[in-house]
Motif scaffolding. Structure first.
Motif, PDB file in Angstrom:
ATOM      1  N   MET A   9       0.831  -1.201   0.000  1.00 46.01           N
ATOM      2  CA  MET A   9       0.000   0.000   0.000  1.00 46.01           C
ATOM      3  C   MET A   9       0.870   1.257   0.000  1.00 46.01           C
ATOM      4  O   MET A   9       0.611   2.203  -0.753  1.00 46.01           O
ATOM      5  CB  MET A   9      -0.935   0.002   1.208  1.00 46.01           C
ATOM      6  CG  MET A   9      -1.919   1.158   1.224  1.00 46.01           C
ATOM      7  SD  MET A   9      -3.104   1.046   2.566  1.00 46.01           S
ATOM      8  CE  MET A   9      -2.069   1.329   3.981  1.00 46.01           C
ATOM      9  N   VAL A  10       1.923   1.255   0.798  1.00 46.12           N
ATOM     10  CA  VAL A  10       2.826   2.411   0.858  1.00 46.12           C
ATOM     11  C   VAL A  10       3.536   2.599  -0.477  1.00 46.12           C
ATOM     12  O   VAL A  10       3.602   3.712  -1.014  1.00 46.12           O
ATOM     13  CB  VAL A  10       3.839   2.259   2.019  1.00 46.12           C
ATOM     14  CG1 VAL A  10       4.932   3.306   1.933  1.00 46.12           C
ATOM     15  CG2 VAL A  10       3.122   2.342   3.360  1.00 46.12           C
ATOM     16  N   VAL A  11       4.056   1.529  -1.054  1.00 40.91           N
ATOM     17  CA  VAL A  11       4.781   1.612  -2.330  1.00 40.91           C
ATOM     18  C   VAL A  11       3.850   2.083  -3.447  1.00 40.91           C
ATOM     19  O   VAL A  11       4.201   2.968  -4.226  1.00 40.91           O
ATOM     20  CB  VAL A  11       5.436   0.250  -2.680  1.00 40.91           C
ATOM     21  CG1 VAL A  11       5.967   0.247  -4.108  1.00 40.91           C
ATOM     22  CG2 VAL A  11       6.559  -0.058  -1.697  1.00 40.91           C
ATOM     23  N   TRP A  12       2.662   1.514  -3.536  1.00 39.01           N
ATOM     24  CA  TRP A  12       1.704   1.895  -4.586  1.00 39.01           C
ATOM     25  C   TRP A  12       1.284   3.351  -4.406  1.00 39.01           C
ATOM     26  O   TRP A  12       1.176   4.102  -5.378  1.00 39.01           O
ATOM     27  CB  TRP A  12       0.483   0.979  -4.561  1.00 39.01           C
ATOM     28  CG  TRP A  12       0.696  -0.368  -5.187  1.00 39.01           C
ATOM     29  CD1 TRP A  12       1.573  -1.321  -4.784  1.00 39.01           C
ATOM     30  CD2 TRP A  12       0.020  -0.892  -6.329  1.00 39.01           C
ATOM     31  NE1 TRP A  12       1.475  -2.420  -5.599  1.00 39.01           N
ATOM     32  CE2 TRP A  12       0.522  -2.194  -6.548  1.00 39.01           C
ATOM     33  CE3 TRP A  12      -0.981  -0.417  -7.154  1.00 39.01           C
ATOM     34  CZ2 TRP A  12       0.077  -3.007  -7.581  1.00 39.01           C
ATOM     35  CZ3 TRP A  12      -1.432  -1.232  -8.183  1.00 39.01           C
ATOM     36  CH2 TRP A  12      -0.896  -2.505  -8.395  1.00 39.01           C
ATOM     37  N   THR A  13       1.050   3.771  -3.162  1.00 34.01           N
ATOM     38  CA  THR A  13       0.635   5.149  -2.902  1.00 34.01           C
ATOM     39  C   THR A  13       1.737   6.137  -3.261  1.00 34.01           C
ATOM     40  O   THR A  13       1.485   7.151  -3.917  1.00 34.01           O
ATOM     41  CB  THR A  13       0.226   5.314  -1.422  1.00 34.01           C
ATOM     42  OG1 THR A  13      -0.849   4.415  -1.140  1.00 34.01           O
ATOM     43  CG2 THR A  13      -0.217   6.733  -1.133  1.00 34.01           C
ATOM     44  N   LEU A  14       2.959   5.845  -2.833  1.00 32.00           N
ATOM     45  CA  LEU A  14       4.078   6.735  -3.158  1.00 32.00           C
ATOM     46  C   LEU A  14       4.307   6.790  -4.665  1.00 32.00           C
ATOM     47  O   LEU A  14       4.511   7.876  -5.226  1.00 32.00           O
ATOM     48  CB  LEU A  14       5.345   6.296  -2.430  1.00 32.00           C
ATOM     49  CG  LEU A  14       5.378   6.539  -0.929  1.00 32.00           C
ATOM     50  CD1 LEU A  14       6.633   5.937  -0.317  1.00 32.00           C
ATOM     51  CD2 LEU A  14       5.288   8.021  -0.616  1.00 32.00           C
ATOM     52  N   SER A  15       4.278   5.654  -5.321  1.00 33.08           N
ATOM     53  CA  SER A  15       4.479   5.610  -6.777  1.00 33.08           C
ATOM     54  C   SER A  15       3.385   6.386  -7.492  1.00 33.08           C
ATOM     55  O   SER A  15       3.653   7.164  -8.414  1.00 33.08           O
ATOM     56  CB  SER A  15       4.501   4.168  -7.274  1.00 33.08           C
ATOM     57  OG  SER A  15       5.551   3.454  -6.688  1.00 33.08           O
ATOM     58  N   GLY A  16       2.154   6.191  -7.061  1.00 29.02           N
ATOM     59  CA  GLY A  16       1.036   6.913  -7.664  1.00 29.02           C
ATOM     60  C   GLY A  16       1.138   8.410  -7.438  1.00 29.02           C
ATOM     61  O   GLY A  16       0.860   9.206  -8.338  1.00 29.02           O
ATOM     62  N   SER A  17       1.565   8.802  -6.253  1.00 24.69           N
ATOM     63  CA  SER A  17       1.714  10.226  -5.937  1.00 24.69           C
ATOM     64  C   SER A  17       2.799  10.875  -6.775  1.00 24.69           C
ATOM     65  O   SER A  17       2.626  11.987  -7.287  1.00 24.69           O
ATOM     66  CB  SER A  17       2.029  10.415  -4.454  1.00 24.69           C
ATOM     67  OG  SER A  17       0.984   9.928  -3.665  1.00 24.69           O
TER      68      SER A  17
END
Length: 136
Positions: A9-17
């Motif tokens: 969740m953290v990796v996907w959120t950071l990448s998306g941001s």
């Protein structure tokens, strides 16, 4: 909660941001004015357009993340959707300029909220159309 899910969740959120910031920056290169300077100056038309652009890009990113099994797929789908949205929005702008003599960038920069709202709504409408294909 599973630690793997939390990390994902953290990796996907950071990448998306990060991708969202990059896409908004790229979009700003094709705008005839500086969005952030106009927002700082209190131009509500530009603020309205910017917020709706951000919402549209966020919705596309959300749809691609929700329908993808891998982060790479989600990011590629989001980039491709951004490109499609860019061309769709430009085509409608050209149509409005030719048919209705309506220059959305000029009116938005002048602070005409209706222009900014219409310009931003083009992004949201395009995002809704693209998201239907992403989710489909």
């Amino acid at each position: 909660m599973d630690f793997h899910i939390l990390v994902s969740m953290v990796v996907w959120t950071l990448s998306g941001s990060v991708l969202l910031c990059v896409l908004m920056y790229v979009d700003s290169l094709f705008t005839r004015y500086n969005d952030l300077e106009e927002i700082k100056a209190g131009n509500m038309a530009v603020t309205t357009r910017f917020v709706l652009k951000l919402l549209a890009q966020g919705y596309i990113l959300s749809s691609s993340i929700a329908s993808s099994n891998s982060l790479g797929d989600a990011l590629v789908i989001s980039i491709a959707s951004f490109v499609l949205l860019f061309f769709l929005e430009k085509a409608v702008r050209l149509f409005l300029a030719a048919w209705a003599k309506l220059d959305l960038d000029h009116g938005t920069r002048l602070g005409k909220i209706g222009y900014g709202l219409l310009a931003g709504t083009l992004h949201v409408t395009g995002a809704l159309i693209l998201a239907a294909f992403i989710k489909g």
